[in-house]
Write a protein that holds these residues in place. Structure first.
Motif, PDB file in Angstrom:
ATOM      1  N   CYS A 214       6.443   3.152   9.997  1.00  0.00           N
ATOM      2  CA  CYS A 214       5.018   3.695  10.865  1.00  0.00           C
ATOM      3  C   CYS A 214       4.321   4.202   9.188  1.00  0.00           C
ATOM      4  O   CYS A 214       2.921   3.292   9.390  1.00  0.00           O
ATOM      5  N   VAL A 215       4.331   4.293   9.189  1.00  0.00           N
ATOM      6  CA  VAL A 215       3.532   5.131   7.603  1.00  0.00           C
ATOM      7  C   VAL A 215       2.874   4.296   6.513  1.00  0.00           C
ATOM      8  O   VAL A 215       2.182   3.983   6.531  1.00  0.00           O
ATOM      9  N   SER A 216       4.026   3.616   6.313  1.00  0.00           N
ATOM     10  CA  SER A 216       4.088   2.491   5.436  1.00  0.00           C
ATOM     11  C   SER A 216       3.360   1.802   6.200  1.00  0.00           C
ATOM     12  O   SER A 216       2.416   1.071   5.268  1.00  0.00           O
TER      13      SER A 216
ATOM     14  N   ILE B 189      -2.889   1.290   4.937  1.00  0.00           N
ATOM     15  CA  ILE B 189      -3.697   1.113   3.260  1.00  0.00           C
ATOM     16  C   ILE B 189      -4.744   1.822   4.006  1.00  0.00           C
ATOM     17  O   ILE B 189      -5.389   1.886   2.813  1.00  0.00           O
ATOM     18  N   PHE B 190      -4.971   3.055   4.942  1.00  0.00           N
ATOM     19  CA  PHE B 190      -5.602   3.990   4.634  1.00  0.00           C
ATOM     20  C   PHE B 190      -5.516   5.085   3.881  1.00  0.00           C
ATOM     21  O   PHE B 190      -6.809   5.988   3.764  1.00  0.00           O
ATOM     22  N   SER B 191      -4.258   4.809   2.950  1.00  0.00           N
ATOM     23  CA  SER B 191      -4.010   6.274   1.533  1.00  0.00           C
ATOM     24  C   SER B 191      -3.850   5.187   0.863  1.00  0.00           C
ATOM     25  O   SER B 191      -2.781   6.141  -0.089  1.00  0.00           O
ATOM     26  N   TYR B 192      -3.816   4.177   0.602  1.00  0.00           N
ATOM     27  CA  TYR B 192      -3.265   3.389  -0.813  1.00  0.00           C
ATOM     28  C   TYR B 192      -3.654   4.075  -1.985  1.00  0.00           C
ATOM     29  O   TYR B 192      -4.719   4.452  -2.375  1.00  0.00           O
TER      30      TYR B 192
ATOM     31  N   PRO C 192       0.743  -1.004  -0.073  1.00  0.00           N
ATOM     32  CA  PRO C 192       0.299   0.246  -0.152  1.00  0.00           C
ATOM     33  C   PRO C 192       1.102   1.045  -0.031  1.00  0.00           C
ATOM     34  O   PRO C 192       0.538   2.507  -0.672  1.00  0.00           O
ATOM     35  N   SER C 193       2.343   1.527   0.184  1.00  0.00           N
ATOM     36  CA  SER C 193       3.286   2.288   0.433  1.00  0.00           C
ATOM     37  C   SER C 193       4.056   3.128  -1.034  1.00  0.00           C
ATOM     38  O   SER C 193       4.304   3.646  -1.114  1.00  0.00           O
ATOM     39  N   GLY C 194       3.234   2.336  -2.325  1.00  0.00           N
ATOM     40  CA  GLY C 194       3.477   2.569  -3.837  1.00  0.00           C
ATOM     41  C   GLY C 194       4.201   1.362  -4.046  1.00  0.00           C
ATOM     42  O   GLY C 194       5.042   0.715  -3.437  1.00  0.00           O
ATOM     43  N   SER C 195       4.631   0.975  -5.436  1.00  0.00           N
ATOM     44  CA  SER C 195       4.523   0.148  -6.483  1.00  0.00           C
ATOM     45  C   SER C 195       6.604   0.579  -6.199  1.00  0.00           C
ATOM     46  O   SER C 195       7.349   2.156  -6.309  1.00  0.00           O
ATOM     47  N   LEU C 196       7.046  -0.331  -6.181  1.00  0.00           N
ATOM     48  CA  LEU C 196       8.522  -0.072  -6.140  1.00  0.00           C
ATOM     49  C   LEU C 196       8.711   1.079  -7.343  1.00  0.00           C
ATOM     50  O   LEU C 196       9.869   1.897  -8.228  1.00  0.00           O
TER      51      LEU C 196
ATOM     52  N   VAL D 252      10.903   6.914   0.694  1.00  0.00           N
ATOM     53  CA  VAL D 252       9.352   7.285   0.151  1.00  0.00           C
ATOM     54  C   VAL D 252       8.205   6.556  -0.213  1.00  0.00           C
ATOM     55  O   VAL D 252       8.757   5.172   0.660  1.00  0.00           O
ATOM     56  N   VAL D 253       7.384   7.722   0.407  1.00  0.00           N
ATOM     57  CA  VAL D 253       6.156   6.650   0.833  1.00  0.00           C
ATOM     58  C   VAL D 253       4.981   7.412  -0.068  1.00  0.00           C
ATOM     59  O   VAL D 253       4.719   8.350  -0.435  1.00  0.00           O
ATOM     60  N   VAL D 254       3.988   6.747  -0.492  1.00  0.00           N
ATOM     61  CA  VAL D 254       3.538   6.785  -1.994  1.00  0.00           C
ATOM     62  C   VAL D 254       1.958   6.645  -1.485  1.00  0.00           C
ATOM     63  O   VAL D 254       1.622   6.129  -1.035  1.00  0.00           O
TER      64      VAL D 254
END
Length: 433
Positions: A284-286, A290-293, A70-74, A99-101
């Motif tokens: 933590c954010v990663s 799931i709530f910001s996918y 959920p934190s973004g594709s590589l 990076v977190v997406v």
């Protein structure tokens, strides 16, 4: 029955904007609709962007799965890192691990507030400010947003850093522990860039008190004017990541937000980014992302877009020219209307202008005199209501934490026909027509 927290947040989370967007002016089909000069939406090159996205390669099957999580594709993280390394000029290159997406910068902002603060902690926010920061930072994380006032000082002048320290110490005396400072650079609503020296001194202040610095740089590539104005120098954009943090600040206290909404005129694409060398925060954010996918389709489109250097370079160049042209049109029109405005704007999508002064001139001709600042604020609210009655949507002073009554935010990045209609409606209100 709603929960106590939901009921308490109802007023702060309700937004007339969604009603306005369902009743927009159209010169043929809805002449009585709202003309919106109040939304931070860049419509100037959306046809070009849509055309490029429509050229994306076929959607691979893996985008229908959870892909890399959920934190973004590589792939998307690599494309974002490459793009921002070119455009933010970081002192240390951004890596995939930094990076977190998310599905927009609002979600990224809320993540940072939730992860860095406990309920009841405070985040400093200079006035005037982007109005949604109050909700993004405060509502669900239960964090107190502490506005920083500057009085007669320029909020972006180096001397104003002292006001952040004053607000921090005052908050501690009131029992509110300040955990972060929120910056928007280039600034919304002022449309200006913070000087490098300002950023360095603010970083030093954060280091002194162990406070995090969150820099929203969503307008980083929307700087459309350089050099001096008629009265003073116009500042270039400086990312906090471009400054060598050695002997200034622990890099773990620095966090940058960016997204495709503004520089690429793609609010609906829903792609935001957190960049941080604090890998506890990233992890933590990663885990919570799931709530910001961001959807697989967004991930795919953003990857293809940011991998295309030739397109993004041409697009950013064209966007800057279009924004400058729009600014010059709006500025010329405001001059003709006798509306004062901030002449040092050079970035983002806005003009910060004083609609109250010509409004009061019109009223004084009718024999009405304003005697004090409280009366000016009442007249500012009355003007905002008249603009709404005229079905023109603008950024209202008190919603943006303005310290002076009557200063409104106008979005310049609208189609020319819409700008003309909106400014005409404003002129009619100011003149009492």
């Amino acid at each position: 029955t709603l929960s106590t927290r939901a009921a308490a947040s109802y007023n702060s989370t309700s937004n007339k904007l969604w009603t306005i967007l369902s009743d927009l002016w159209d010169p043929q089909s809805n002449t009585g609709g709202y003309v919106t000069l109040g939304v931070a939406d860049n419509a100037l090159l959306q046809d070009e962007l849509a055309h490029r996205i429509n050229q994306c390669s076929d959607v691979p099957r893996r985008l229908l799965t959870y892909n890399n999580g959920p934190s973004g594709s590589l792939r998307c993280k690599a494309a974002i890192s490459k793009f921002l390394n070119r455009h933010l000029a970081p002192f240390t290159s951004i890596e995939i691990a930094d990076v977190v997406v998310t599905n927009g910068v609002s979600a990224a902002t809320e993540h940072c507030s939730w992860a860095l603060c406990d309920p009841g902690d405070g985040i400093l926010l200079g006035r005037p400010y982007y109005r949604s920061f109050l909700k993004d930072l405060g509502t669900r994380p239960e964090v107190r947003v502490v506005p920083v006032s500057f009085g007669t000082k320029d909020p972006l002048d180096v001397s104003s850093v002292a006001e952040y320290e004053r607000a921090l110490l005052s908050s501690l005396q009131d029992g509110v522990k300040i955990k972060a400072i929120m910056l928007c650079n280039p600034h919304n609503p002022l449309g200006r860039c913070y000087p490098r020296d300002f950023i360095i001194q603010l970083m030093e202040l954060c280091q002194k008190y162990g406070v995090h610095l969150i820099s929203d740089e969503i307008y980083a590539s929307s700087v459309w004017r350089q050099g001096p104005s008629d009265s003073e120098a116009i500042q270039p954009f400086t990312s906090v990541l471009s400054i060598d943090p050695t002997d200034i600040i622990d890099p773990a206290l620095l966090h940058v937000l960016w997204g495709t909404s503004k520089d690429f005129g793609a609010n609906g694409l829903r792609c935001g980014v957190i960049i941080s060398r604090n890998h506890d925060l990233i992890e933590c954010v990663s885990n919570l992302s799931i709530f910001s996918y961001a959807s697989g389709l967004t991930d795919h489109a953003v990857s293809e877009l940011l991998e295309d250097d030739a397109f993004t370079d041409a697009y950013i160049s064209s966007n800057r020219k279009a924004l400058l042209d729009a600014y010059e049109f709006v500025a010329t029109t405001l001059d003709a209307m006798g509306v004062p405005y901030a002449t040092t704007s050079n970035a983002a999508l806005f003009v910060w202008c004083d609609l109250l002064t010509p409004f009061l001139h019109s009223k004084s001709a009718e024999g009405h005199t304003v005697r004090d600042i409280n009366e000016m604020w009442l007249q500012s609210s009355a003007l905002a209501q008249r603009l709404d009655d005229a079905r023109v949507h603008v950024g209202v002073p008190d919603q943006f934490g303005s310290e002076q009554p009557g200063w409104f935010r106008l979005t310049i990045s609208r189609p020319r026909e819409q700008l003309q209609e909106g400014l005409l409606r404003i002129e009619r209100v100011l003149k009492g027509w």
